[in-house]
Design a protein around this motif. Structure first.
Motif, PDB file in Angstrom:
ATOM      1  N   THR A  64      44.803  49.035 -22.608  1.00 14.25           N
ATOM      2  CA  THR A  64      43.747  48.189 -22.025  1.00 14.25           C
ATOM      3  C   THR A  64      44.300  47.408 -20.834  1.00 14.25           C
ATOM      4  OG1 THR A  64      42.710  48.004 -24.202  1.00 14.25           O
ATOM      5  CG2 THR A  64      42.043  46.382 -22.548  1.00 14.25           C
ATOM      6  N   LEU A  65      45.515  46.903 -20.970  1.00 13.22           N
ATOM      7  CA  LEU A  65      46.132  46.164 -19.861  1.00 13.22           C
ATOM      8  C   LEU A  65      46.353  47.084 -18.655  1.00 13.22           C
ATOM      9  CD1 LEU A  65      48.760  43.937 -21.765  1.00 13.22           C
ATOM     10  CD2 LEU A  65      46.565  43.215 -20.797  1.00 13.22           C
ATOM     11  N   ILE A  66      46.768  48.323 -18.940  1.00 15.69           N
ATOM     12  CA  ILE A  66      46.988  49.280 -17.846  1.00 15.69           C
ATOM     13  C   ILE A  66      45.658  49.624 -17.173  1.00 15.69           C
ATOM     14  CG2 ILE A  66      47.669  51.679 -17.342  1.00 15.69           C
ATOM     15  CD1 ILE A  66      49.872  51.306 -19.536  1.00 15.69           C
ATOM     16  N   LEU A  67      44.628  49.770 -18.003  1.00 15.83           N
ATOM     17  CA  LEU A  67      43.283  50.055 -17.489  1.00 15.83           C
ATOM     18  C   LEU A  67      42.810  48.914 -16.580  1.00 15.83           C
ATOM     19  CD1 LEU A  67      41.335  52.438 -18.280  1.00 15.83           C
ATOM     20  CD2 LEU A  67      40.168  50.824 -19.776  1.00 15.83           C
ATOM     21  N   PHE A  68      43.088  47.695 -16.992  1.00 14.87           N
ATOM     22  CA  PHE A  68      42.676  46.542 -16.185  1.00 14.87           C
ATOM     23  C   PHE A  68      43.452  46.518 -14.866  1.00 14.87           C
ATOM     24  CE2 PHE A  68      43.097  41.822 -15.327  1.00 14.87           C
ATOM     25  CZ  PHE A  68      41.883  41.750 -14.656  1.00 14.87           C
ATOM     26  N   ASP A  69      44.717  46.858 -14.948  1.00 17.26           N
ATOM     27  CA  ASP A  69      45.541  46.918 -13.744  1.00 17.26           C
ATOM     28  C   ASP A  69      44.923  47.899 -12.738  1.00 17.26           C
ATOM     29  OD1 ASP A  69      47.933  45.624 -12.886  1.00 17.26           O
ATOM     30  OD2 ASP A  69      48.907  47.592 -12.833  1.00 17.26           O
ATOM     31  N   ILE A  72      41.648  46.471 -11.243  1.00 17.21           N
ATOM     32  CA  ILE A  72      41.877  45.511 -10.155  1.00 17.21           C
ATOM     33  C   ILE A  72      42.111  46.254  -8.845  1.00 17.21           C
ATOM     34  CG2 ILE A  72      43.493  43.804  -9.215  1.00 17.21           C
ATOM     35  CD1 ILE A  72      44.053  42.911 -12.060  1.00 17.21           C
ATOM     36  N   ALA A  73      42.930  47.302  -8.937  1.00 16.01           N
ATOM     37  CA  ALA A  73      43.268  48.053  -7.726  1.00 16.01           C
ATOM     38  C   ALA A  73      42.019  48.665  -7.109  1.00 16.01           C
ATOM     39  CB  ALA A  73      44.302  49.135  -8.057  1.00 16.01           C
ATOM     40  N   GLY A  74      41.007  48.941  -7.938  1.00  9.06           N
ATOM     41  CA  GLY A  74      39.800  49.587  -7.446  1.00  9.06           C
ATOM     42  C   GLY A  74      38.768  48.638  -6.867  1.00  9.06           C
ATOM     43  N   VAL A  75      38.970  47.334  -7.063  1.00  7.63           N
ATOM     44  CA  VAL A  75      38.002  46.363  -6.531  1.00  7.63           C
ATOM     45  C   VAL A  75      38.348  46.094  -5.070  1.00  7.63           C
ATOM     46  CG1 VAL A  75      37.154  43.992  -6.713  1.00  7.63           C
ATOM     47  CG2 VAL A  75      37.638  45.302  -8.790  1.00  7.63           C
ATOM     48  N   PRO A  76      37.371  46.263  -4.178  1.00  6.23           N
ATOM     49  CA  PRO A  76      37.668  46.120  -2.749  1.00  6.23           C
ATOM     50  C   PRO A  76      38.338  44.781  -2.431  1.00  6.23           C
ATOM     51  CG  PRO A  76      35.385  46.807  -3.093  1.00  6.23           C
ATOM     52  CD  PRO A  76      35.955  46.519  -4.444  1.00  6.23           C
ATOM     53  N   ALA A  77      39.303  44.808  -1.544  1.00  9.89           N
ATOM     54  CA  ALA A  77      39.979  43.586  -1.103  1.00  9.89           C
ATOM     55  C   ALA A  77      38.985  42.729  -0.329  1.00  9.89           C
ATOM     56  CB  ALA A  77      41.171  43.943  -0.238  1.00  9.89           C
ATOM     57  N   PRO A  78      39.218  41.413  -0.286  1.00  8.03           N
ATOM     58  CA  PRO A  78      38.315  40.549   0.490  1.00  8.03           C
ATOM     59  C   PRO A  78      38.426  40.896   1.974  1.00  8.03           C
ATOM     60  CG  PRO A  78      40.259  39.327  -0.300  1.00  8.03           C
ATOM     61  CD  PRO A  78      40.316  40.692  -0.919  1.00  8.03           C
ATOM     62  N   VAL A  89      39.953  34.661  -5.955  1.00  2.00           N
ATOM     63  CA  VAL A  89      38.566  34.827  -6.410  1.00  2.00           C
ATOM     64  C   VAL A  89      38.303  36.298  -6.745  1.00  2.00           C
ATOM     65  CG1 VAL A  89      36.141  34.741  -5.685  1.00  2.00           C
ATOM     66  CG2 VAL A  89      37.657  32.796  -5.222  1.00  2.00           C
ATOM     67  N   ARG A  90      38.830  37.198  -5.915  1.00  2.00           N
ATOM     68  CA  ARG A  90      38.650  38.635  -6.175  1.00  2.00           C
ATOM     69  C   ARG A  90      39.225  39.008  -7.546  1.00  2.00           C
ATOM     70  NH1 ARG A  90      41.153  43.966  -5.568  1.00  2.00           N
ATOM     71  NH2 ARG A  90      43.205  43.005  -5.448  1.00  2.00           N
ATOM     72  N   LEU A  91      40.423  38.520  -7.853  1.00  6.04           N
ATOM     73  CA  LEU A  91      41.061  38.835  -9.139  1.00  6.04           C
ATOM     74  C   LEU A  91      40.225  38.301 -10.305  1.00  6.04           C
ATOM     75  CD1 LEU A  91      44.821  38.104  -8.324  1.00  6.04           C
ATOM     76  CD2 LEU A  91      43.752  40.358  -8.653  1.00  6.04           C
ATOM     77  N   ALA A  92      39.723  37.075 -10.160  1.00  4.25           N
ATOM     78  CA  ALA A  92      38.937  36.466 -11.242  1.00  4.25           C
ATOM     79  C   ALA A  92      37.637  37.244 -11.453  1.00  4.25           C
ATOM     80  CB  ALA A  92      38.650  34.995 -10.922  1.00  4.25           C
ATOM     81  N   ARG A  93      37.004  37.641 -10.357  1.00  4.71           N
ATOM     82  CA  ARG A  93      35.753  38.385 -10.510  1.00  4.71           C
ATOM     83  C   ARG A  93      36.018  39.778 -11.064  1.00  4.71           C
ATOM     84  NH1 ARG A  93      31.279  37.392  -6.058  1.00  4.71           N
ATOM     85  NH2 ARG A  93      30.354  38.859  -7.525  1.00  4.71           N
TER      86      ARG A  93
END
Lengths: 209, 209
Positions: A64-69, A72-78, A89-93
């Protein structure tokens, strides 16, 4: 070698089955007997391949931790990648979105408790550390003046605060919010922490008298 | 009248016994049979005086909320009482201290979940509201520009973030900290949120163009 190979295969199959059970039914839905049945091995085999059920659960939690990692990588950078406030904020969202998308396996990370005297194994602590490291990186840009130990503490605290927002916001009747409002609150509070930390930064010329 | 009076007495005795059980052994240590035995009534009496065990637990949780309210009042005000940042930090540290001093009954506030379709009764929601109100007061001084609805949301979010810090800081091996460090982190993060919120405040002259 043959036996060792087979051992590894059964071990991996048991983790797969436990992962499916936790994803579908949560930590409370993990039954050793059912997992063994699904994999086609004896119940006792679980306890020859894992120290105990805790170790099997930690293996799922590691995934699960690896999946979350990866999440995060897949969420567009600000838009401004260099802006550490926007990155925090990006990490929290991303954390909120991950918890929403994987509610049961996300909860299992926190519901599972080792017995009083036990500490999680090093490989698990290392996996957690990689996630805290994601927060330490923008914190370093935000507050380059902070000593490493303080930044590490602060990264954990930022995680805890975000976890509180996400956890109560998603689950408790106490503060349950509609999705759009919750996203906005995470952005507001985490953004405010980051900007507030900036206001504490010593200004050039502040140095010792 | 006599019967009604007796009813109220037994009801209060049952809440007392449930309160003692939760305080000593946590929510999991609350057994209806033991409570009835302690009070000297039949098991069935609980279910004539309370809709169900949930209602009994909510009565104990209400007392915990009232206890916390009194606890807050007992924590010395910051040197500059008018400083909303200091007041928000004071409330957060009071929450941490309360959770430390009353670990099991504090946890029971969050462990207890009503069934899917049920919402807490109005009297319980009102008691929660009084606590959020404690946070809204300094928020109003901090950001008089915020509309009431936004301030109310923000008070809940500040509570959630503080709860995350306290909850993971006290309980999880993930981020467990020594007491002094945890106090300092609560102060740092909550102080930063408050100062960060200040930086967002529209400045005189900002008004609509």
């Amino acid at each position: 070698m043959q036996a060792g190979h087979r051992r590894e295969e059964v071990r991996a199959a048991l983790i797969d089955a436990a992962e499916r059970a936790i994803t579908a039914r949560g930590l409370g839905g993990l039954k050793a007997r059912e997992i063994a049945q699904e994999v086609g091995c004896a119940l006792g085999t679980i306890y020859t391949l894992f120290a105990d059920l805790d170790e099997l659960i930690l293996e799922v939690n590691r995934r699960t931790l690896i999946l979350f990692d990866a999440w995060i990588a897949g969420v567009p950078a600000p838009p401004d990648e260099a802006d550490p406030v926007a990155e925090l904020v990006r990490l929290a969202r991303a954390y909120l979105a991950f918890a929403r998308a994987n509610p049961l396996r996300w909860r299992a990370l926190f519901q599972h408790r080792l017995g009083e005297e036990r500490t999680p194994p090093d490989w698990y602590v290392a996996e957690q550390g990689r996630l805290f490291h994601q927060i330490e990186r923008p914190l370093r840009r935000l507050r380059p003046d902070l000593p490493d130990a303080e930044r590490q503490l602060l990264a954990r605290s930022l995680f805890s605060a975000t976890h509180g927002l996400v956890s109560l916001g998603l689950d408790e009747k106490l503060t349950a919010l509609d999705p759009v409002a919750l996203d906005a609150q995470v952005e507001t509070v985490v953004g405010a922490v980051a900007r507030g930390l900036l206001t504490e930064q010593p200004q050039p010329g502040d140095g010792p008298a």
